[in-house]
Design an enzyme around this catalytic site. Structure first.
Site, PDB file in Angstrom:
ATOM      1  N   TYR A   1      49.432 -38.553  52.794  1.00 13.95           N
ATOM      2  CA  TYR A   1      50.450 -37.636  53.321  1.00 13.95           C
ATOM      3  C   TYR A   1      51.197 -36.975  52.159  1.00 13.95           C
ATOM      4  CZ  TYR A   1      55.010 -36.327  55.299  1.00 13.95           C
ATOM      5  OH  TYR A   1      56.164 -35.656  55.634  1.00 13.95           O
TER       6      TYR A   1
ATOM      7  N   ALA B   1      54.022 -29.884  60.866  1.00 14.14           N
ATOM      8  CA  ALA B   1      53.326 -30.668  59.845  1.00 14.14           C
ATOM      9  C   ALA B   1      52.609 -31.832  60.500  1.00 14.14           C
ATOM     10  CB  ALA B   1      54.319 -31.204  58.814  1.00 14.14           C
ATOM     11  N   TYR B   2      51.641 -32.364  59.795  1.00 16.66           N
ATOM     12  CA  TYR B   2      51.022 -33.634  60.172  1.00 16.66           C
ATOM     13  C   TYR B   2      51.911 -34.718  59.559  1.00 16.66           C
ATOM     14  CZ  TYR B   2      47.518 -37.316  60.617  1.00 16.66           C
ATOM     15  OH  TYR B   2      46.865 -38.479  60.949  1.00 16.66           O
ATOM     16  N   THR B   3      52.601 -35.510  60.391  1.00 10.95           N
ATOM     17  CA  THR B   3      53.611 -36.433  59.859  1.00 10.95           C
ATOM     18  C   THR B   3      53.286 -37.917  60.095  1.00 10.95           C
ATOM     19  OG1 THR B   3      54.898 -36.189  61.891  1.00 10.95           O
ATOM     20  CG2 THR B   3      55.516 -34.762  60.039  1.00 10.95           C
TER      21      THR B   3
END
Ligand SMILES: NC(=O)c1ccc[n+]([C@@H]2O[C@H](COP(=O)([O-])OP(=O)(O)OC[C@H]3O[C@@H](n4cnc5c(N)ncnc54)[C@H](OP(=O)(O)O)[C@@H]3O)[C@@H](O)[C@H]2O)c1
Length: 291
Positions: A123, A58-60
């Site tokens: 997010y 994931a892009y965290t």
């Protein structure tokens, strides 16, 4: 049972690699398959033809996502949808992780799966979009919403506090955001345990450590367990005194009742998992040598 793991080098991915007990595990690093490349994703899944896909990728970067919104949505919203489409074609189970940041934090009790989402940052919006993209396909899925992840690897609050302990005498830490710090190991163990079941009740579940605490209380507990000779003094502050690009929910507590009722167990209390992680991160106490 062949299982394909995305995000193997992240906090949860590392622990899944260490603790998985469900047969052959094929890990795909970002260098071989980037989430931003839907065709590479499809090709990788088709070539592997797994029975289970674990998506720990994931892009965290929550604050950077406010400006890198396109990259965040490509990874967190579009890619899970592509994985779900391919899983459906194969009849595979997709296991995906989501977040407490899907909620606005205004509720005065732990959030349940029935509560309406209302993310307050990019997010969180991208993670909601990812959940919805998976649910829009007919695939069998497990979506586990978790929170405040820490582990011996990667970047997280626990490691940041340990680093700052060596640099500062006082630390100002937010005291009006409350949640359940959840170890990546506990997430990985629980995922493996659920996936080992013969009949899996698929769906969306909250899956966090038991108990809750504010960030300032977590900092104090880290220093208490670490037994530093000179720990920094933790000064509780309000969110308003620590502005960040992305707004965070004040109440991040998630109810694990649906998970516990369905699968028959709960994750350990957060302090227990913190102790396990600190035991890995800190040097072992000196023992007297035997004469
Ligand atoms: N961290 C938290 O506090 C938290 C809280 C709630 C929910 N979650 C969710 O839990 C899951 C696991 O989180 P985590 O803390 O383990 O995340 P993490 O440590 O940041 O790891 C993310 C992984 O995704 C990979 N990745 C990122 N962008 C990619 C791309 N474009 N292509 C391929 N791989 C890419 C990273 O690869 P590299 O190693 O190459 O960078 C890394 O292996 C995520 O779904 C996250 O949203 C996390």
């Amino acid at each position: 049972m062949k299982t394909l793991l995305f995000g193997a080098n992240g906090q949860v991915g590392t622990e899944l690699q260490r603790l998985w007990q469900g047969g052959e595990l094929v890990s795909v690093p970002r260098s071989q398959c980037d989430l931003w490349d839907p065709e590479a994703l499809r090709r990788t899944i088709r070539q592997c033809a797994p029975a289970v896909i674990l998506n720990a990728a994931a892009y965290t970067a929550v604050d950077r996502a406010e400006t890198e919104t396109e990259a965040c949505f490509a990874s967190n919203a579009i890619a899970p949808g592509v994985m779900a489409e391919e899983a459906e074609k194969l009849g595979a189970l997709l296991v995906h992780y989501s977040t407490d940041y899907v909620f606005d934090g205004e509720k005065n009790a732990p959030y349940t799966e029935a509560d309406a989402v209302n993310p307050q940052n990019q997010y969180g919006r991208s993670k909601v979009a990812g959940e919805q993209a998976i649910q829009a396909t007919g695939t069998r899925y497990l979506i586990f919403r978790t929170s405040w992840v820490f582990s011996p690897s990667g970047t997280n609050f626990v490691k940041t506090m340990l680093r700052l302990a060596g640099e500062r005498d006082r630390l100002r830490v937010v005291s009006d955001q409350v949640g359940a710090p959840t170890s990546a190991a506990a997430i990985a163990r629980a995922t493996a345990r659920v996936c080992r079941k013969d009949e899996i009740a698929t769906g969306l579940y909250h899956m966090t450590a038991e108990g809750s605490v504010a960030w300032s209380g977590l900092a104090e507990e880290i220093f208490r367990q670490a037994k530093f000779e000179r720990a920094p003094v933790v000064e509780p502050i309000g969110t308003a005194e620590y502005p960040t690009p992305a707004k965070r929910p004040k109440n991040s507590r998630l109810s694990n009742d649906k998970f516990a009722t369905t699968f028959g167990f709960r994750l350990p209390e957060w302090r227990e998992e913190l102790a396990e992680t600190l035991a890995t991160l800190l040097p072992a106490p000196a023992t007297k040598s035997a004469k």
